[in-house]
Design a protein around this motif. Structure first.
Motif, PDB file in Angstrom:
ATOM      1  N   LEU A  64       0.820  -1.083   0.091  1.00  0.00           N
ATOM      2  CA  LEU A  64      -0.093   0.094  -0.096  1.00  0.00           C
ATOM      3  C   LEU A  64       0.866   1.128   0.239  1.00  0.00           C
ATOM      4  CD1 LEU A  64      -2.783   1.423   0.321  1.00  0.00           C
ATOM      5  CD2 LEU A  64      -2.618   1.144   2.689  1.00  0.00           C
ATOM      6  N   VAL A  65       1.904   1.283   0.740  1.00  0.00           N
ATOM      7  CA  VAL A  65       2.716   2.564   0.868  1.00  0.00           C
ATOM      8  C   VAL A  65       3.346   2.685  -0.557  1.00  0.00           C
ATOM      9  CG1 VAL A  65       4.994   3.228   1.970  1.00  0.00           C
ATOM     10  CG2 VAL A  65       3.021   2.386   3.400  1.00  0.00           C
ATOM     11  N   CYS A  66       3.934   1.514  -0.929  1.00  0.00           N
ATOM     12  CA  CYS A  66       4.631   1.506  -2.493  1.00  0.00           C
ATOM     13  C   CYS A  66       3.713   2.349  -3.348  1.00  0.00           C
ATOM     14  CB  CYS A  66       5.108   0.233  -2.678  1.00  0.00           C
ATOM     15  SG  CYS A  66       6.461  -0.302  -1.808  1.00  0.00           S
ATOM     16  N   ALA A  67       2.532   1.741  -3.266  1.00  0.00           N
ATOM     17  CA  ALA A  67       1.375   2.326  -4.290  1.00  0.00           C
ATOM     18  C   ALA A  67       1.036   3.604  -4.008  1.00  0.00           C
ATOM     19  CB  ALA A  67       0.171   1.357  -4.112  1.00  0.00           C
ATOM     20  N   LEU A  68       1.041   4.161  -2.648  1.00  0.00           N
ATOM     21  CA  LEU A  68       0.728   5.156  -2.346  1.00  0.00           C
ATOM     22  C   LEU A  68       1.676   6.466  -2.955  1.00  0.00           C
ATOM     23  CD1 LEU A  68      -0.819   5.160   1.019  1.00  0.00           C
ATOM     24  CD2 LEU A  68      -2.348   5.739  -1.040  1.00  0.00           C
ATOM     25  N   LEU A  69       2.967   5.956  -2.718  1.00  0.00           N
ATOM     26  CA  LEU A  69       4.215   6.746  -3.204  1.00  0.00           C
ATOM     27  C   LEU A  69       4.084   7.024  -4.714  1.00  0.00           C
ATOM     28  CD1 LEU A  69       7.169   5.517  -0.695  1.00  0.00           C
ATOM     29  CD2 LEU A  69       5.646   7.614  -0.590  1.00  0.00           C
ATOM     30  N   ILE A  70       4.033   5.941  -5.533  1.00  0.00           N
ATOM     31  CA  ILE A  70       3.922   6.046  -6.994  1.00  0.00           C
ATOM     32  C   ILE A  70       2.885   6.979  -7.352  1.00  0.00           C
ATOM     33  CG2 ILE A  70       3.117   3.946  -7.447  1.00  0.00           C
ATOM     34  CD1 ILE A  70       5.829   5.792  -9.485  1.00  0.00           C
ATOM     35  N   SER A  71       1.603   6.635  -6.601  1.00  0.00           N
ATOM     36  CA  SER A  71       0.273   7.481  -7.016  1.00  0.00           C
ATOM     37  C   SER A  71       0.517   8.714  -6.638  1.00  0.00           C
ATOM     38  CB  SER A  71      -0.729   6.800  -6.288  1.00  0.00           C
ATOM     39  OG  SER A  71      -1.011   5.376  -6.909  1.00  0.00           O
ATOM     40  N   ALA A  72       1.095   9.240  -5.841  1.00  0.00           N
ATOM     41  CA  ALA A  72       1.549  10.794  -5.398  1.00  0.00           C
ATOM     42  C   ALA A  72       2.249  11.239  -6.577  1.00  0.00           C
ATOM     43  CB  ALA A  72       2.320  10.875  -4.171  1.00  0.00           C
ATOM     44  N   VAL A  73       3.097  10.558  -7.061  1.00  0.00           N
ATOM     45  CA  VAL A  73       4.002  11.063  -8.409  1.00  0.00           C
ATOM     46  C   VAL A  73       2.934  11.241  -9.522  1.00  0.00           C
ATOM     47  CG1 VAL A  73       5.640  10.905  -9.907  1.00  0.00           C
ATOM     48  CG2 VAL A  73       6.219  10.031  -7.545  1.00  0.00           C
ATOM     49  N   PHE A  74       2.406  10.275  -9.630  1.00  0.00           N
ATOM     50  CA  PHE A  74       1.116  10.562 -10.872  1.00  0.00           C
ATOM     51  C   PHE A  74       0.368  11.552 -10.757  1.00  0.00           C
ATOM     52  CE2 PHE A  74       2.173   5.765 -11.688  1.00  0.00           C
ATOM     53  CZ  PHE A  74       2.417   5.826 -13.018  1.00  0.00           C
ATOM     54  N   ALA A  75      -0.182  11.832  -9.397  1.00  0.00           N
ATOM     55  CA  ALA A  75      -0.924  12.774  -8.913  1.00  0.00           C
ATOM     56  C   ALA A  75      -0.363  14.135  -9.204  1.00  0.00           C
ATOM     57  CB  ALA A  75      -1.462  12.590  -7.832  1.00  0.00           C
ATOM     58  N   TRP A  76       0.860  14.236  -8.945  1.00  0.00           N
ATOM     59  CA  TRP A  76       1.492  15.458  -8.969  1.00  0.00           C
ATOM     60  C   TRP A  76       1.742  15.993 -10.675  1.00  0.00           C
ATOM     61  CZ3 TRP A  76       6.547  16.606 -11.244  1.00  0.00           C
ATOM     62  CH2 TRP A  76       6.964  17.984 -10.845  1.00  0.00           C
ATOM     63  N   LEU A  77       2.134  14.782 -11.520  1.00  0.00           N
ATOM     64  CA  LEU A  77       2.360  15.137 -12.805  1.00  0.00           C
ATOM     65  C   LEU A  77       0.826  15.486 -13.309  1.00  0.00           C
ATOM     66  CD1 LEU A  77       4.455  11.776 -13.837  1.00  0.00           C
ATOM     67  CD2 LEU A  77       5.089  14.205 -14.041  1.00  0.00           C
ATOM     68  N   SER A  78      -0.313  14.966 -12.916  1.00  0.00           N
ATOM     69  CA  SER A  78      -1.657  15.165 -13.370  1.00  0.00           C
ATOM     70  C   SER A  78      -1.722  16.608 -13.309  1.00  0.00           C
ATOM     71  CB  SER A  78      -2.622  14.334 -12.920  1.00  0.00           C
ATOM     72  OG  SER A  78      -2.650  14.542 -11.470  1.00  0.00           O
ATOM     73  N   VAL A  79      -1.189  17.141 -12.307  1.00  0.00           N
ATOM     74  CA  VAL A  79      -1.561  18.631 -11.902  1.00  0.00           C
ATOM     75  C   VAL A  79      -0.545  19.568 -12.964  1.00  0.00           C
ATOM     76  CG1 VAL A  79      -1.695  20.411 -10.238  1.00  0.00           C
ATOM     77  CG2 VAL A  79      -2.460  18.284  -9.533  1.00  0.00           C
ATOM     78  N   LYS A  80       0.436  18.921 -13.002  1.00  0.00           N
ATOM     79  CA  LYS A  80       1.549  19.598 -13.766  1.00  0.00           C
ATOM     80  C   LYS A  80       1.500  19.617 -15.111  1.00  0.00           C
ATOM     81  CE  LYS A  80       3.539  21.695 -10.233  1.00  0.00           C
ATOM     82  NZ  LYS A  80       3.313  23.007  -9.969  1.00  0.00           N
ATOM     83  N   LEU A  81       1.148  18.616 -15.900  1.00  0.00           N
ATOM     84  CA  LEU A  81       0.951  18.465 -17.163  1.00  0.00           C
ATOM     85  C   LEU A  81      -0.347  18.625 -17.922  1.00  0.00           C
ATOM     86  CD1 LEU A  81       3.252  15.507 -17.426  1.00  0.00           C
ATOM     87  CD2 LEU A  81       3.964  17.958 -17.613  1.00  0.00           C
ATOM     88  N   GLU A  82      -0.280  18.985 -19.164  1.00  0.00           N
ATOM     89  CA  GLU A  82      -1.585  18.902 -19.997  1.00  0.00           C
ATOM     90  C   GLU A  82      -1.997  17.481 -20.292  1.00  0.00           C
ATOM     91  OE1 GLU A  82      -3.436  21.756 -21.078  1.00  0.00           O
ATOM     92  OE2 GLU A  82      -2.040  22.625 -19.757  1.00  0.00           O
ATOM     93  N   PRO A  83      -3.192  17.304 -20.602  1.00  0.00           N
ATOM     94  CA  PRO A  83      -3.721  16.034 -20.707  1.00  0.00           C
ATOM     95  C   PRO A  83      -3.027  15.027 -21.811  1.00  0.00           C
ATOM     96  CG  PRO A  83      -5.461  17.250 -20.875  1.00  0.00           C
ATOM     97  CD  PRO A  83      -4.429  18.243 -20.809  1.00  0.00           C
ATOM     98  N   ASP A  84      -2.371  15.556 -22.867  1.00  0.00           N
ATOM     99  CA  ASP A  84      -1.842  14.729 -23.909  1.00  0.00           C
ATOM    100  C   ASP A  84      -0.420  14.303 -23.428  1.00  0.00           C
ATOM    101  OD1 ASP A  84      -1.149  17.529 -23.923  1.00  0.00           O
ATOM    102  OD2 ASP A  84      -1.144  17.508 -26.041  1.00  0.00           O
ATOM    103  N   ALA A  85       0.422  15.546 -22.894  1.00  0.00           N
ATOM    104  CA  ALA A  85       1.786  15.205 -22.091  1.00  0.00           C
ATOM    105  C   ALA A  85       1.669  14.063 -20.986  1.00  0.00           C
ATOM    106  CB  ALA A  85       2.254  16.391 -21.675  1.00  0.00           C
ATOM    107  N   LEU A  86       0.546  14.190 -20.087  1.00  0.00           N
ATOM    108  CA  LEU A  86       0.450  13.287 -18.895  1.00  0.00           C
ATOM    109  C   LEU A  86       0.238  11.774 -19.556  1.00  0.00           C
ATOM    110  CD1 LEU A  86      -0.054  12.892 -15.944  1.00  0.00           C
ATOM    111  CD2 LEU A  86      -2.598  13.136 -16.337  1.00  0.00           C
ATOM    112  N   GLY A  87      -0.613  11.773 -20.599  1.00  0.00           N
ATOM    113  CA  GLY A  87      -0.944  10.310 -20.976  1.00  0.00           C
ATOM    114  C   GLY A  87       0.540   9.936 -21.841  1.00  0.00           C
TER     115      GLY A  87
END
Lengths: 284, 244
Positions: A64-87
């Motif tokens: 769970l901790v591993c999944a939360l950590l990598i998900s936090a990175v993905f969430a941060w990217l989702s805020v910083k990037l436009e949809p196509d770049a995020l994809g």
């Protein structure tokens, strides 16, 4: 009977992770194409901990901790990037994580995978494990339906419809995206915890691109954002997928045929949902 | 005490100066009009004030707090409400959900002041005369009704400052009266309003003061009558008369 038990497990096992990814991709219209990246990290976290300590609770916690950590990175990217770049970035991260899992042989045994994953004594038979997984899946569907009608559900829909309008009423994108990605991390960890015990082997082949294609196909065919629609798609498409294994087709053809069939279904689903899949782009 | 003030606010995008040292202050309870030709920077100024664009120089104070570094959602939670030119409602949601989601996005302490969010939603829809359509999708509304919903939703969430970007654009003449009545009610409630409008008679009728923006700078300021009759206003909109 073993076939039905197997189908029951596979369907139930897809539900928590796929419905959670549906919150991000379907409801939030966030192009997170790296769910398999989270699955790899969580699964390896669980199995390596389980094999080295024998503690199921600790293994679940580490996963769970591993999944939360990598998900936090993905969430941060989702805020910083436009949809196509995020994809593109999330796809790249999936491949990068998979490559690390395959090449870090001293930890993961690489392409050989990790066999002999122990089971909780309660899950000595596949029937018990499948029924437990089905109960978890039903509870997860109820949780998703609750989320869909909750304040969080409305806020993520508002962000998906128009980010500026949502922010202008006080909705924080980072907070909502973090919640969505953390829900996925939890769903994925539950899935990994049960599937590793069911399969008793962790193999990197299970996290290749076709698994992600199956995710997206189910979500698009079932209507992005719809809990019951995607659940129905998971049931029908899993029966089709697993059923193919029992068709009188030469063994070497089953894999390619499966990819072709699901590729066609994905194409039709994208075409059919082309107006609702992609985020609206309205000017202010 | 000014509710909103800016000091030498400037914005540069790709080497182009969009806003040039814009300074003004607005008192609590005032209705201030912001006019100017297309491309003068009116909507950009609103985007900077509501936190969607980061200014390159200067300072913004809201209720005596410097909000220059505050994010858009946080500014909304502090009490700055924005009404967009293209109807900032969620068309895929019902009217009820549109109001409810705004109330749910308030900070905890403000949400706590509202006893029952659903009841407040119902009251808001009754106030703007759309209670009978609560369960319908917002996309089914006319332009004027969308505008009423957007302003009503902003009012329900307890905003103190309203930034209205062309509130009568795309609204029928009959509904324009409803929108202007609603804006007057905001003033009666002690709210502060800043309006971008091209309709000068509407501005003259409703505003206490008017700012004229041209090429990113405030070039005229005063009461609506004096600004409307100022010869410079014609020059800003139509260019200087070469015969003079």
């Amino acid at each position: 009977m073993p076939f039905f038990i197997h189908i029951l497990f596979v369907i139930s096992n897809w539900i928590p992770s796929m419905l959670s990814h549906n919150v991000i991709f379907g409801k939030g219209k966030i192009f997170h194409f790296g769910p398999m990246g989270v699955a790899i990290i969580s699964s390896y976290g669980i199995v390596i901990t389980l094999k080295s300590t024998g503690s199921f609770a600790l293994a679940f916690l580490v996963g769970l901790v591993c999944a939360l950590l990598i998900s936090a990175v993905f969430a941060w990217l989702s805020v910083k990037l436009e949809p196509d770049a995020l994809g593109v970035i999330t796809l790249a991260m999936h491949i990068a994580i998979l490559n690390i899992a395959i090449n870090w042989t001293s930890l993961t045994r690489g392409a050989l995978g990790i066999p002999g994953v122990p089971r909780l004594s309660f899950f000595s038979s596949n029937t018990t494990l499948s029924i437990t997984m089905a109960v978890v899946a039903v509870l997860w569907i109820i949780f998703m339906l609750y989320l869909d009608r909750s304040s969080f559900g409305r806020q993520i829909s508002a962000l998906a419809e128009h980010e500026w309008y949502a922010k202008s009423i006080g909705i924080s994108k980072i907070k909502i995206n973090l919640i969505a990605f953390f829900i996925y991390a939890l769903g994925m960890t539950i899935v990994a915890f049960f599937s590793m015990q069911y399969l008793t082997i962790l193999h990197p082949n299970d996290f290749m691109f076709p698994a992600f294609i199956f995710y997206i196909t189910c979500e698009l065919a079932g209507k992005p954002g719809s809990v019951l629609g995607v659940t129905l798609a998971i049931v029908l498409l899993t029966i089709l997928k697993e059923g193919l294994r029992f068709m009188p087709i030469p063994t070497g053809l089953t894999g390619p045929l499966e990819l072709i069939i699901f590729g066609v279904i994905l194409f039709v689903a994208v075409w059919w949902r082309r107006d609702s899949v992609f985020p609206n782009t309205r000017s202010v | 005490m000014p509710i909103l003030s800016t000091n030498s606010l400037s914005l540069e995008i790709n080497g182009q100066q969009i806003l040039k040292e814009v300074s003004f202050s607005i008192e609590k309870g005032e209705i201030v009009g912001l006019i100017g030709p297309n491309g003068s920077g009116k909507t950009t100024l609103f985007n900077v004030l509501s936190g969607f664009l980061k200014h390159t120089d200067g300072k913004i104070d809201f209720e005596e707090t410097d909000i220059s570094e505050v994010s858009a959602p946080k500014r909304a939670q502090m009490g700055i409400g924005r009404v967009f030119q293209n109807f900032g409602i969620f068309r895929e949601m019902t009217l009820e959900e549109n109001v409810l989601v705004a109330l749910e996005s308030l900070p905890k302490e403000k949400r706590g002041e509202i006893n029952n969010l659903k009841e407040k939603t119902k009251e808001t829809l009754e106030f703007i005369g759309l209670a009978n359509r609560a369960k319908e999708k917002a996309s089914s509304l006319s332009g004027g009704q969308m505008r009423l919903l957007e302003i009503g939703r902003t009012l329900a969430s307890g905003k103190e400052l309203f930034l209205l970007d062309e509130p009568t654009a795309g609204v029928s003449p009959k509904m324009t009266n409803d929108v202007s009545s609603l804006i007057r009610e905001l003033k009666d409630d002690g709210k502060t309003v800043m309006i971008i409008e091209h309709d000068l008679p509407f501005i003259a009728q409703i505003c206490d003061r008017v700012f004229v923006l041209d090429v990113g700078s405030i070039v005229l300021e005063g009461d609506p009558q004096s600004v409307q009759h100022d010869v410079r206003l014609k020059e800003i909109y139509f260019g200087a008369d070469p015969t003079n």
